[in-house]
Design a protein around this motif. Structure first.
Motif, mmCIF file in Angstrom:
data_model
loop_
_atom_site.group_PDB
_atom_site.id
_atom_site.type_symbol
_atom_site.label_atom_id
_atom_site.label_comp_id
_atom_site.label_asym_id
_atom_site.label_seq_id
_atom_site.Cartn_x
_atom_site.Cartn_y
_atom_site.Cartn_z
ATOM 1 N N HIS A 165 -3.842 6.185 8.214
ATOM 2 C CA HIS A 165 -3.555 4.865 7.664
ATOM 3 C C HIS A 165 -3.622 3.802 8.755
ATOM 4 N N ASP A 166 -3.754 2.552 8.360
ATOM 5 C CA ASP A 166 -3.781 1.426 9.286
ATOM 6 C C ASP A 166 -2.350 1.110 9.723
ATOM 7 N N PRO A 167 -2.020 1.188 11.009
ATOM 8 C CA PRO A 167 -0.631 0.954 11.429
ATOM 9 C C PRO A 167 -0.160 -0.482 11.238
ATOM 10 N N ARG A 168 -1.060 -1.370 10.887
ATOM 11 C CA ARG A 168 -0.627 -2.731 10.564
ATOM 12 C C ARG A 168 0.034 -2.806 9.200
ATOM 13 N N PHE A 169 -0.176 -1.771 8.365
ATOM 14 C CA PHE A 169 0.317 -1.799 6.989
ATOM 15 C C PHE A 169 0.962 -0.453 6.667
ATOM 16 N N SER A 170 2.260 -0.457 6.426
ATOM 17 C CA SER A 170 2.931 0.779 6.037
ATOM 18 C C SER A 170 2.351 1.298 4.726
ATOM 19 N N PRO A 171 2.108 2.608 4.615
ATOM 20 C CA PRO A 171 1.640 3.153 3.338
ATOM 21 C C PRO A 171 2.714 3.151 2.260
ATOM 22 N N ASP A 172 3.968 2.892 2.642
ATOM 23 C CA ASP A 172 5.066 2.904 1.675
ATOM 24 C C ASP A 172 5.487 1.521 1.202
ATOM 25 N N LEU A 173 5.489 0.527 2.102
ATOM 26 C CA LEU A 173 5.985 -0.798 1.716
ATOM 27 C C LEU A 173 5.546 -1.836 2.743
ATOM 28 N N VAL A 174 4.949 -2.930 2.249
ATOM 29 C CA VAL A 174 4.624 -4.090 3.070
ATOM 30 C C VAL A 174 5.327 -5.300 2.462
ATOM 31 N N LEU A 175 6.238 -5.888 3.204
ATOM 32 C CA LEU A 175 6.934 -7.098 2.765
ATOM 33 C C LEU A 175 6.174 -8.308 3.290
ATOM 34 N N ALA A 176 5.694 -9.151 2.393
ATOM 35 C CA ALA A 176 4.962 -10.360 2.768
ATOM 36 C C ALA A 176 5.805 -11.565 2.378
ATOM 37 N N TYR A 177 6.108 -12.415 3.366
ATOM 38 C CA TYR A 177 7.000 -13.557 3.127
ATOM 39 C C TYR A 177 6.207 -14.758 2.612
ATOM 40 N N THR A 178 5.483 -14.538 1.546
ATOM 41 C CA THR A 178 4.671 -15.572 0.910
ATOM 42 C C THR A 178 4.525 -15.202 -0.562
ATOM 43 N N VAL A 179 3.613 -15.854 -1.252
ATOM 44 C CA VAL A 179 3.343 -15.544 -2.656
ATOM 45 C C VAL A 179 1.845 -15.359 -2.844
ATOM 46 N N ALA A 180 1.467 -14.720 -3.940
ATOM 47 C CA ALA A 180 0.061 -14.392 -4.160
ATOM 48 C C ALA A 180 -0.816 -15.629 -4.216
ATOM 49 N N GLU A 181 -0.276 -16.757 -4.655
ATOM 50 C CA GLU A 181 -1.062 -17.981 -4.748
ATOM 51 C C GLU A 181 -1.560 -18.469 -3.386
ATOM 52 N N LEU A 182 -0.924 -18.008 -2.316
ATOM 53 C CA LEU A 182 -1.303 -18.438 -0.973
ATOM 54 C C LEU A 182 -2.036 -17.349 -0.195
ATOM 55 N N VAL A 183 -2.550 -16.362 -0.912
ATOM 56 C CA VAL A 183 -3.282 -15.255 -0.295
ATOM 57 C C VAL A 183 -4.520 -14.984 -1.134
ATOM 58 N N ASP A 184 -5.650 -14.720 -0.482
ATOM 59 C CA ASP A 184 -6.885 -14.432 -1.205
ATOM 60 C C ASP A 184 -6.876 -13.030 -1.802
ATOM 61 N N THR A 185 -6.850 -12.028 -0.965
ATOM 62 C CA THR A 185 -6.814 -10.642 -1.392
ATOM 63 C C THR A 185 -5.715 -9.931 -0.631
ATOM 64 N N THR A 186 -5.346 -8.757 -1.077
ATOM 65 C CA THR A 186 -4.233 -8.076 -0.439
ATOM 66 C C THR A 186 -4.551 -6.603 -0.220
ATOM 67 N N VAL A 187 -3.819 -6.005 0.697
ATOM 68 C CA VAL A 187 -3.877 -4.568 0.893
ATOM 69 C C VAL A 187 -2.918 -3.914 -0.103
#
Length: 383
Positions: A165-187
């Motif tokens: 897995h990519d160590p920048r992104f936990s395979p169990d949980l990624v907390l993003a302090y934003t909302v989907a409207e301010l992000v194009d695509t997501t992991v």
């Protein structure tokens, strides 16, 4: 009761959201500790916090005016990689001593993810900047391939060489302090929780009586790491505001003292301001599109003029502008004419304020520290 160990870099903008989540977990009866440089974390989390010390690398000087690929190369080669190496021994010792149920590691504190995978600890990513979550780097194949090669080298030294897995992104949980409207695509696995805010220590003796209720007020800030290049931009902001002194005043954060001697009834300059307390009284914000400043402004429905400089700031600026809540200017070319026109647009037209208020409602509905704590509790409770 569960045990949560937060691993954070020596960066205030990354510590503050984690501190809000940690405070919520503590309020729910969980035990919280930190793996971090004590001198940077204690001011945000309190002197009584349980901190396991981690080393920090010698601070490298960013080349003046570095942008784009040069800035990204500096970030990784001169900061993130040395930081991972410096923090790894302390992080491993913290895990052994504290024995967390969940390790919560900032996306830029790669030592946390790598130590967790090597030691078999469940972990979550705390993504305080949205660029990589939003696919900003992934959309640049050459850059992405280069970063992955760096991560492979780190994993071979400090992590589990067999992990995929990519160590920048936990395979169990990624907390993003934003909302989907301010992000194009997501992991996969991202949970959008919006800003995680908590009261901060106020700047001493802020002159609240200086604020004129009969004029609009703009807050101007370039964050804490752009002191060396911000003087010209701040001076142009002063000119733009003074040309509108009959209807506008400004509070300017000036940690480097570039505007010494310029304060008057229209412009107030201070090395530090109580930003969260000020924002409800602001009509507009001029900033470098730092993620925390942007989301804190939008949390209060305040439209922005954004002048991104480097790193994730162009991504944040683009998404905020696309959402209709900001006007973008070029940092290097912004003069008082361009800045004044941008200010007039966000102050006088209804569209940007309406967009900022729509995003305010979305950010608040995301749940902030309360939602983040709930996701972490659920992760800790998994069999």
């Amino acid at each position: 009761m569960s045990r949560f160990l937060f691993v954070v870099p020596p960066l205030v903008g990354h510590i503050n959201p984690a501190a809000a989540v940690a405070a919520e977990l503590a309020a729910r009866g969980h035990r919280v500790a930190w793996a971090a440089a004590p001198e940077t974390v204690l001011d945000a989390v309190g002197a009584d916090a349980e901190v396991y010390p981690c080393a920090s690398p010698a601070r490298a000087c960013r080349p003046p005016g570095s942008r784009g690929a040069a800035a990204l190369r500096f970030l990784w080669e001169d900061f993130l990689l040395p930081l991972a190496e410096a923090m790894t021994p302390g992080t491993r010792e913290a895990i052994g001593a504290f024995r967390p149920d969940v390790l919560v590691t900032d996306q830029q504190a790669l030592a946390g993810a790598l130590a967790a995978e090597r030691l078999g600890v469940r972990w979550a990513t705390s993504a305080t900047t949205p660029a990589e979550v939003g696919g900003y780097v992934a959309a640049l194949p050459g850059i992405e391939a280069w970063i992955r090669s760096l991560l492979t080298g780190l994993r071979e030294r400090f992590g589990d060489p067999g992990a995929t897995h990519d160590p920048r992104f936990s395979p169990d949980l990624v907390l993003a302090y934003t909302v989907a409207e301010l992000v194009d695509t997501t992991v996969p696995g991202v949970r959008f929780v919006g800003p995680a805010l908590r009261p901060r220590s106020a700047a001493p003796d802020f002159p609240w009586e200086w604020l004129d209720p009969d004029r609009a007020t703009a807050l101007v800030s370039l964050g804490t790491v752009n002191t060396d290049i911000g003087g010209r931009f701040l001076a142009e902001c002063v000119k733009a505001v003074r040309h509108r002194a009959h209807r506008l005043q400004a509070v300017i954060t000036d940690p480097g003292g570039a505007l010494a001697g310029t304060a008057d009834a229209t412009v107030l300059t201070l090395p530090r301001v109580p930003q969260l307390d000020l924002l409800p009284r602001m009509s507009a914000v001029i900033c470098h599109a730092g993620h925390n400043t942007v989301t804190e402004s939008l949390w209060h429905g305040v439209p922005l003029v954004v002048a991104p400089i480097r790193d994730d700031q162009p991504f944040v600026a683009a998404r905020t502008t696309d959402a209709g809540a900001a006007v973008r200017v070029r940092f290097g070319r912004a003069d008082h004419v361009r800045l004044g026109a941008a200010l007039d647009t966000v102050l006088d037209g209804p569209d940007h304020r309406a967009a900022a208020r729509r995003l305010r409602d979305s950010l608040r509905a995301a749940g902030g520290a309360d939602a983040a704590a709930g996701h972490l509790e659920a992760l800790a409770a998994r069999p």
